[in-house]
Design a protein around this motif. Sequence first.
Motif, PDB file in Angstrom:
ATOM      1  N   MET A  72      26.298  51.233  15.068  1.00  0.00           N
ATOM      2  CA  MET A  72      26.112  50.441  16.265  1.00  0.00           C
ATOM      3  C   MET A  72      27.491  50.077  16.829  1.00  0.00           C
ATOM      4  N   SER A  73      27.709  50.393  18.075  1.00  0.00           N
ATOM      5  CA  SER A  73      29.004  50.061  18.673  1.00  0.00           C
ATOM      6  C   SER A  73      28.894  48.740  19.442  1.00  0.00           C
ATOM      7  N   THR A  74      30.013  48.046  19.425  1.00  0.00           N
ATOM      8  CA  THR A  74      30.087  46.762  20.122  1.00  0.00           C
ATOM      9  C   THR A  74      30.680  46.977  21.505  1.00  0.00           C
ATOM     10  N   THR A  75      30.078  46.358  22.473  1.00  0.00           N
ATOM     11  CA  THR A  75      30.585  46.440  23.836  1.00  0.00           C
ATOM     12  C   THR A  75      31.785  45.513  23.981  1.00  0.00           C
ATOM     13  N   ILE A  76      32.814  46.018  24.617  1.00  0.00           N
ATOM     14  CA  ILE A  76      34.008  45.210  24.873  1.00  0.00           C
ATOM     15  C   ILE A  76      33.821  44.509  26.213  1.00  0.00           C
ATOM     16  N   ARG A  77      33.986  43.221  26.170  1.00  0.00           N
ATOM     17  CA  ARG A  77      33.862  42.437  27.400  1.00  0.00           C
ATOM     18  C   ARG A  77      35.071  42.657  28.304  1.00  0.00           C
ATOM     19  N   THR A  78      34.822  42.598  29.570  1.00  0.00           N
ATOM     20  CA  THR A  78      35.898  42.637  30.547  1.00  0.00           C
ATOM     21  C   THR A  78      36.376  41.192  30.751  1.00  0.00           C
ATOM     22  N   PRO A  79      37.676  40.943  30.559  1.00  0.00           N
ATOM     23  CA  PRO A  79      38.160  39.573  30.727  1.00  0.00           C
ATOM     24  C   PRO A  79      37.984  39.074  32.158  1.00  0.00           C
ATOM     25  N   LYS A  80      37.786  37.785  32.264  1.00  0.00           N
ATOM     26  CA  LYS A  80      37.652  37.152  33.577  1.00  0.00           C
ATOM     27  C   LYS A  80      38.996  37.167  34.296  1.00  0.00           C
ATOM     28  N   THR A  81      38.934  37.031  35.585  1.00  0.00           N
ATOM     29  CA  THR A  81      40.129  36.986  36.407  1.00  0.00           C
ATOM     30  C   THR A  81      39.965  35.884  37.442  1.00  0.00           C
ATOM     31  N   LEU A  82      40.960  35.695  38.239  1.00  0.00           N
ATOM     32  CA  LEU A  82      40.928  34.666  39.277  1.00  0.00           C
ATOM     33  C   LEU A  82      40.179  35.169  40.507  1.00  0.00           C
ATOM     34  N   ALA A  83      39.620  34.250  41.256  1.00  0.00           N
ATOM     35  CA  ALA A  83      38.953  34.598  42.513  1.00  0.00           C
ATOM     36  C   ALA A  83      39.986  35.142  43.497  1.00  0.00           C
ATOM     37  N   ASP A  84      39.536  36.001  44.382  1.00  0.00           N
ATOM     38  CA  ASP A  84      40.434  36.599  45.383  1.00  0.00           C
ATOM     39  C   ASP A  84      41.159  35.537  46.203  1.00  0.00           C
ATOM     40  N   THR A  85      40.460  34.458  46.553  1.00  0.00           N
ATOM     41  CA  THR A  85      41.111  33.408  47.350  1.00  0.00           C
ATOM     42  C   THR A  85      42.241  32.749  46.563  1.00  0.00           C
ATOM     43  N   THR A  86      42.057  32.551  45.275  1.00  0.00           N
ATOM     44  CA  THR A  86      43.103  31.970  44.436  1.00  0.00           C
ATOM     45  C   THR A  86      44.286  32.921  44.336  1.00  0.00           C
ATOM     46  N   VAL A  87      44.009  34.200  44.151  1.00  0.00           N
ATOM     47  CA  VAL A  87      45.074  35.204  44.062  1.00  0.00           C
ATOM     48  C   VAL A  87      45.875  35.226  45.358  1.00  0.00           C
ATOM     49  N   LYS A  88      45.198  35.165  46.496  1.00  0.00           N
ATOM     50  CA  LYS A  88      45.907  35.164  47.789  1.00  0.00           C
ATOM     51  C   LYS A  88      46.808  33.937  47.910  1.00  0.00           C
ATOM     52  N   ILE A  89      46.298  32.790  47.547  1.00  0.00           N
ATOM     53  CA  ILE A  89      47.089  31.557  47.608  1.00  0.00           C
ATOM     54  C   ILE A  89      48.335  31.686  46.742  1.00  0.00           C
ATOM     55  N   LEU A  90      48.164  32.120  45.505  1.00  0.00           N
ATOM     56  CA  LEU A  90      49.297  32.224  44.590  1.00  0.00           C
ATOM     57  C   LEU A  90      50.279  33.311  45.021  1.00  0.00           C
ATOM     58  N   THR A  91      49.769  34.385  45.587  1.00  0.00           N
ATOM     59  CA  THR A  91      50.645  35.459  46.080  1.00  0.00           C
ATOM     60  C   THR A  91      51.465  34.962  47.276  1.00  0.00           C
ATOM     61  N   ASP A  92      50.835  34.198  48.148  1.00  0.00           N
ATOM     62  CA  ASP A  92      51.567  33.628  49.286  1.00  0.00           C
ATOM     63  C   ASP A  92      52.671  32.690  48.797  1.00  0.00           C
ATOM     64  N   ARG A  93      52.359  31.864  47.808  1.00  0.00           N
ATOM     65  CA  ARG A  93      53.371  30.943  47.274  1.00  0.00           C
ATOM     66  C   ARG A  93      54.472  31.713  46.547  1.00  0.00           C
ATOM     67  N   LEU A  94      54.110  32.820  45.911  1.00  0.00           N
ATOM     68  CA  LEU A  94      55.110  33.667  45.257  1.00  0.00           C
ATOM     69  C   LEU A  94      56.117  34.164  46.294  1.00  0.00           C
ATOM     70  N   GLY A  95      55.617  34.585  47.440  1.00  0.00           N
ATOM     71  CA  GLY A  95      56.503  35.006  48.520  1.00  0.00           C
ATOM     72  C   GLY A  95      57.404  33.873  48.984  1.00  0.00           C
ATOM     73  N   ASP A  96      56.844  32.672  49.080  1.00  0.00           N
ATOM     74  CA  ASP A  96      57.644  31.514  49.491  1.00  0.00           C
ATOM     75  C   ASP A  96      58.734  31.195  48.480  1.00  0.00           C
ATOM     76  N   GLU A  97      58.411  31.312  47.200  1.00  0.00           N
ATOM     77  CA  GLU A  97      59.403  31.008  46.160  1.00  0.00           C
ATOM     78  C   GLU A  97      60.541  32.029  46.180  1.00  0.00           C
ATOM     79  N   TYR A  98      60.213  33.297  46.393  1.00  0.00           N
ATOM     80  CA  TYR A  98      61.278  34.301  46.499  1.00  0.00           C
ATOM     81  C   TYR A  98      62.101  34.089  47.775  1.00  0.00           C
ATOM     82  N   THR A  99      61.457  33.716  48.859  1.00  0.00           N
ATOM     83  CA  THR A  99      62.184  33.409  50.088  1.00  0.00           C
ATOM     84  C   THR A  99      63.156  32.260  49.841  1.00  0.00           C
TER      85      THR A  99
END
Length: 167
Positions: A1-28
């Motif tokens: 019997m094989s065990t299914t590997i779960r796919t790890p959770k990730t952040l919502a797209d809106t959260t990723v966009k917010i953090l990516t925008d702030r990443l750009g601001d920090e590099y600026t």
Amino acid sequence: MSTTIRTPKTLADTTVKILTDRLGDEYTAHYFYRNATNWCAGIGYLKAAAFFAQEAENELDHAKGLQKYLVDWNVMPLLPSIKPNITFSDLIDIINKAYALEYALFESYNRNSSELFASDLTTFDFLTTYRTGQTESVIEYSDLLNAAELVDTNSKFELLYFEQTYF
């Protein structure tokens, strides 16, 4: 019997966009302070150059922190393309522009935190450090602007004294 590997959770797209925008601001901000460092060193404001060099490193640390958070949540950060076109006329101009930059980041982190409070409390908590840091930066540059009010910006001696006293 094989065990299914779960796919790890990730952040919502809106959260990723917010953090990516702030990443750009920090590099600026990092590039802004690197340019300020170079300008101050070239003109002979060595204390201010050292101060802005540390500011540049702080902004780079903020960018690294955002990237680590994204990676820890199984998101590959998209590094922004930064093309700074920053010029300075004098030391007070740098402080004015730094205040505007820090205040804009302060507003962005507060607005984003408010948006995330109901949908992503973990990221809201993560951003607490950034909100606190931005508050401290706004206060620091506000104090520099207040002190600059005492200076005749046409006097090189007064500007040098200001630099030696406040940096």
